[in-house]
Write an enzyme that holds these catalytic residues in place. Sequence first.
Site, PDB file in Angstrom:
ATOM      1  N   ARG A   1       5.351 -12.917   9.617  1.00  0.00           N
ATOM      2  CA  ARG A   1       6.014 -11.655   9.307  1.00  0.00           C
ATOM      3  C   ARG A   1       7.314 -11.546  10.085  1.00  0.00           C
ATOM      4  O   ARG A   1       7.456 -12.083  11.184  1.00  0.00           O
ATOM      5  CB  ARG A   1       5.097 -10.456   9.528  1.00  0.00           C
ATOM      6  CG  ARG A   1       4.579 -10.245  10.913  1.00  0.00           C
ATOM      7  CD  ARG A   1       3.446  -9.211  10.922  1.00  0.00           C
ATOM      8  NE  ARG A   1       3.866  -7.875  10.568  1.00  0.00           N
ATOM      9  CZ  ARG A   1       3.327  -7.147   9.600  1.00  0.00           C
ATOM     10  NH1 ARG A   1       2.334  -7.631   8.878  1.00  0.00           N
ATOM     11  NH2 ARG A   1       3.751  -5.935   9.358  1.00  0.00           N
TER      12      ARG A   1
ATOM     13  N   LYS B   1       4.578   0.687   9.227  1.00  0.00           N
ATOM     14  CA  LYS B   1       4.687   1.959   8.507  1.00  0.00           C
ATOM     15  C   LYS B   1       4.077   3.102   9.308  1.00  0.00           C
ATOM     16  O   LYS B   1       4.560   4.220   9.259  1.00  0.00           O
ATOM     17  CB  LYS B   1       3.974   1.841   7.152  1.00  0.00           C
ATOM     18  CG  LYS B   1       4.861   1.275   6.077  1.00  0.00           C
ATOM     19  CD  LYS B   1       4.144   1.269   4.745  1.00  0.00           C
ATOM     20  CE  LYS B   1       3.227   0.081   4.642  1.00  0.00           C
ATOM     21  NZ  LYS B   1       2.552  -0.059   3.366  1.00  0.00           N
TER      22      LYS B   1
ATOM     23  N   GLU C   1       0.873  -1.167   0.000  1.00  0.00           N
ATOM     24  CA  GLU C   1       0.000   0.000   0.000  1.00  0.00           C
ATOM     25  C   GLU C   1       0.916   1.224   0.000  1.00  0.00           C
ATOM     26  O   GLU C   1       1.826   1.309   0.835  1.00  0.00           O
ATOM     27  CB  GLU C   1      -0.873  -0.005   1.273  1.00  0.00           C
ATOM     28  CG  GLU C   1      -1.811   1.172   1.255  1.00  0.00           C
ATOM     29  CD  GLU C   1      -2.728   1.263   2.469  1.00  0.00           C
ATOM     30  OE1 GLU C   1      -2.736   0.338   3.307  1.00  0.00           O
ATOM     31  OE2 GLU C   1      -3.414   2.289   2.560  1.00  0.00           O
TER      32      GLU C   1
HETATM   33  P1  ATP Z   1       2.742  -2.109   7.680  1.00  0.00           P
HETATM   34  O1  ATP Z   1       2.079  -2.664   8.893  1.00  0.00           O
HETATM   35  O2  ATP Z   1       4.164  -1.770   7.898  1.00  0.00           O
HETATM   36  O3  ATP Z   1       1.987  -1.016   7.017  1.00  0.00           O
HETATM   37  P2  ATP Z   1       1.592  -3.763   5.753  1.00  0.00           P
HETATM   38  O4  ATP Z   1       1.484  -5.234   5.749  1.00  0.00           O
HETATM   39  O5  ATP Z   1       0.360  -3.038   6.035  1.00  0.00           O
HETATM   40  O6  ATP Z   1       2.767  -3.351   6.704  1.00  0.00           O
HETATM   41  P3  ATP Z   1       1.778  -3.483   2.950  1.00  0.00           P
HETATM   42  O7  ATP Z   1       2.206  -2.323   2.174  1.00  0.00           O
HETATM   43  O8  ATP Z   1       0.359  -3.897   2.875  1.00  0.00           O
HETATM   44  O9  ATP Z   1       2.188  -3.183   4.424  1.00  0.00           O
HETATM   45  O10 ATP Z   1       2.712  -4.732   2.671  1.00  0.00           O
HETATM   46  C1  ATP Z   1       3.055  -5.198   1.400  1.00  0.00           C
HETATM   47  C2  ATP Z   1       3.498  -6.630   1.514  1.00  0.00           C
HETATM   48  O11 ATP Z   1       4.586  -6.746   2.413  1.00  0.00           O
HETATM   49  C3  ATP Z   1       2.383  -7.504   2.044  1.00  0.00           C
HETATM   50  O12 ATP Z   1       2.303  -8.660   1.262  1.00  0.00           O
HETATM   51  C4  ATP Z   1       2.810  -7.810   3.443  1.00  0.00           C
HETATM   52  O13 ATP Z   1       2.337  -9.046   3.850  1.00  0.00           O
HETATM   53  C5  ATP Z   1       4.326  -7.746   3.373  1.00  0.00           C
HETATM   54  N1  ATP Z   1       4.884  -7.358   4.667  1.00  0.00           N
HETATM   55  C6  ATP Z   1       4.636  -6.243   5.368  1.00  0.00           C
HETATM   56  N2  ATP Z   1       5.274  -6.246   6.547  1.00  0.00           N
HETATM   57  C7  ATP Z   1       5.978  -7.406   6.589  1.00  0.00           C
HETATM   58  C8  ATP Z   1       6.846  -8.016   7.562  1.00  0.00           C
HETATM   59  N3  ATP Z   1       7.131  -7.424   8.709  1.00  0.00           N
HETATM   60  N4  ATP Z   1       7.371  -9.221   7.255  1.00  0.00           N
HETATM   61  C9  ATP Z   1       7.107  -9.822   6.092  1.00  0.00           C
HETATM   62  N5  ATP Z   1       6.299  -9.306   5.145  1.00  0.00           N
HETATM   63  C10 ATP Z   1       5.735  -8.129   5.388  1.00  0.00           C
HETATM   64 MG    MG Z   2      -1.271  -3.872   4.522  1.00  0.00          MG
END
Ligand code: ATP
Ligand code: MG
Length: 559
Positions: free
Chosen positions: A261, A271, A35
């Site tokens: 994760r 983020k 995102e």
């Molecule tokens: P955040 O909580 O930091 O916003 P998010 O999962 O909401 O993380 P996205 O932009 O939706 O952020 O993530 C893009 C991809 O990265 C998704 O497929 C997500 O599963 C993966 N991802 C995000 N954080 C991690 C993590 N800590 N470890 C492994 N994969 C991750």
């Molecule tokens: Mg997300």
Amino acid sequence: MNHEEFADNHFIRTIIEDDLKNGKYQSIITRFPPEPNGYLHIGHAKSICLNFGLAHIYNGQCNLRFDDTNPEKESDEYVRSIMEDVQWLGFKWAGEPHYASDYFEQLYQYAEHLIEQGLAYVDELNADEMREYRGTLTEAGKESPYRNRTVTENLDLFRRMRAGEFEDGSKTLRLKIDMASGNLNMRDPVIYRIRRVHHHRTGDQWCIYPMYDYTHCLSDAIEHITHSICTLEFEAHRPLYDWVIEHVDSPSTPHQYEFSRLELLYSITSKRKLNQLVQQQYVSGWDDPRMPTISGMRRRGYTPAGLRLFAKRVGVSKSENVVDMDVLEGAIREDLEHTAPRMMAVLRPLKVEITNFDESKIQGKTAAYHPEKPEFGERELKLAPTIYIEADDFAIDPPKGWKRLVAGGEVRLRHSYVMKCEEVVQDSNGNITALKCSIDYDTLGKNPEDRKVKGVIHWLPENTAVKAQVRLYDRLFTEPRPDAVRGEDGEYRDFIEFLNPESQTVITAFVEPIAQTLQPESHWQFERLGYFVTDRFDHKENAIVFNHTVTLRDTWKKK
Ligand code: ATP
Ligand code: MG
């Protein structure tokens, strides 16, 4: 990149290998779906290496797709930074980047189709009521009084939602699944809400936006993704993912697989929280070298190959993936060891006057910039009447086992002569201001015959040493899990409380003249001190700036 660079022997590879062997798929398509609401962090790096890595290993393709359904938090700046980070890590997405917003019209059509089948309805419960009707894990939910509208009425209302006839938040479109489901995600999830927010790509074209759970699976289906890989929190969303795919005229049937994760100790992988550090100016920006963002780590001097090695080492599984900082630093160090040339630098200089300096007798010595890499070149190191040594390499009262310089003692100057401390110059407060030392002219490239000199220290001639700003870093947080510390009242404490006030120190140091010729982002080892990189933005020919990347050995645990 070769196949050995990626995590092996994990369950997703087994699944893919079976799918390819059984002919379920001829080739695979994965995707990385961020995102664009912030910069990517180390957790994303793991996901990038996994998704792009699998495509690479199995000759498939990996799409980059921006999951841009929350316009209030998203921006083009984030889109650009994400593309830059993925490329910098060494990956190439298939074709053009995709955007969930490219599918808004198609998603809307699928929603109308669901309404026509009696599988979606326009609801008017407000957020509080919705929560109340939803029930709990132990209690079934209640059906909304609006649940049984006719198809005609639902279609009419949904079209008018799109046309902007209703206020923000006044209506939603929900799937009609099961308010008594044991899985809360299946209790008539909302798939559209009304929100008049400017979207970074579609502008003001839409005032209704689809929700993540509805958008994600259909975007996967539209792109013919075969293996849709996400983190474990989405496991309970999988039934909904499958339900949606099953009930629309889906172009393909992707499958979702979940892995745990990555969590990095002494760091934060959210983020939202990283954004808070930036907005409240606890750091200089998303790319502050202390940040666990990809752009921050890049500026710190971490390398794409080092980060990929890290991703391989942390592996892929469904069990908890909490990792120590030394695993990350170890991977970076391992890459830099063979790729970074070496120079001498003096961080905290102490002046040394050579008392028996004789220009006619002094000889220089050529030294390679890397012991195993002649292609990195060499330079001549030549003693001068005054040199700098590291203040830490001299002690008046040395601890036991000290091998460096003491009053009356000897050390070897790296790539040069053995030097003896004849006199310590102190000011009226007892601070050491300089040393007077003599050299043994018979020790260039050979050991003295009558005695052993154990220590070797680095040094720089005063007449050629160049000033540089050096930024030293320590851990950003004082707690291993800064966002999981509870106070006495049992509530989580604010992670901001655990910021390390001494995470950055800026000093003026001396480096070798070659530093004046370096491009930004040149990785070097300062002998005996650690790995450093010229700053990506601030380093200039006449304003040398190095950032400390990582120590030479693992000092993390000893702190
Ligand atoms: P955040 O909580 O930091 O916003 P998010 O999962 O909401 O993380 P996205 O932009 O939706 O952020 O993530 C893009 C991809 O990265 C998704 O497929 C997500 O599963 C993966 N991802 C995000 N954080 C991690 C993590 N800590 N470890 C492994 N994969 C991750
Ligand atoms: Mg997300």
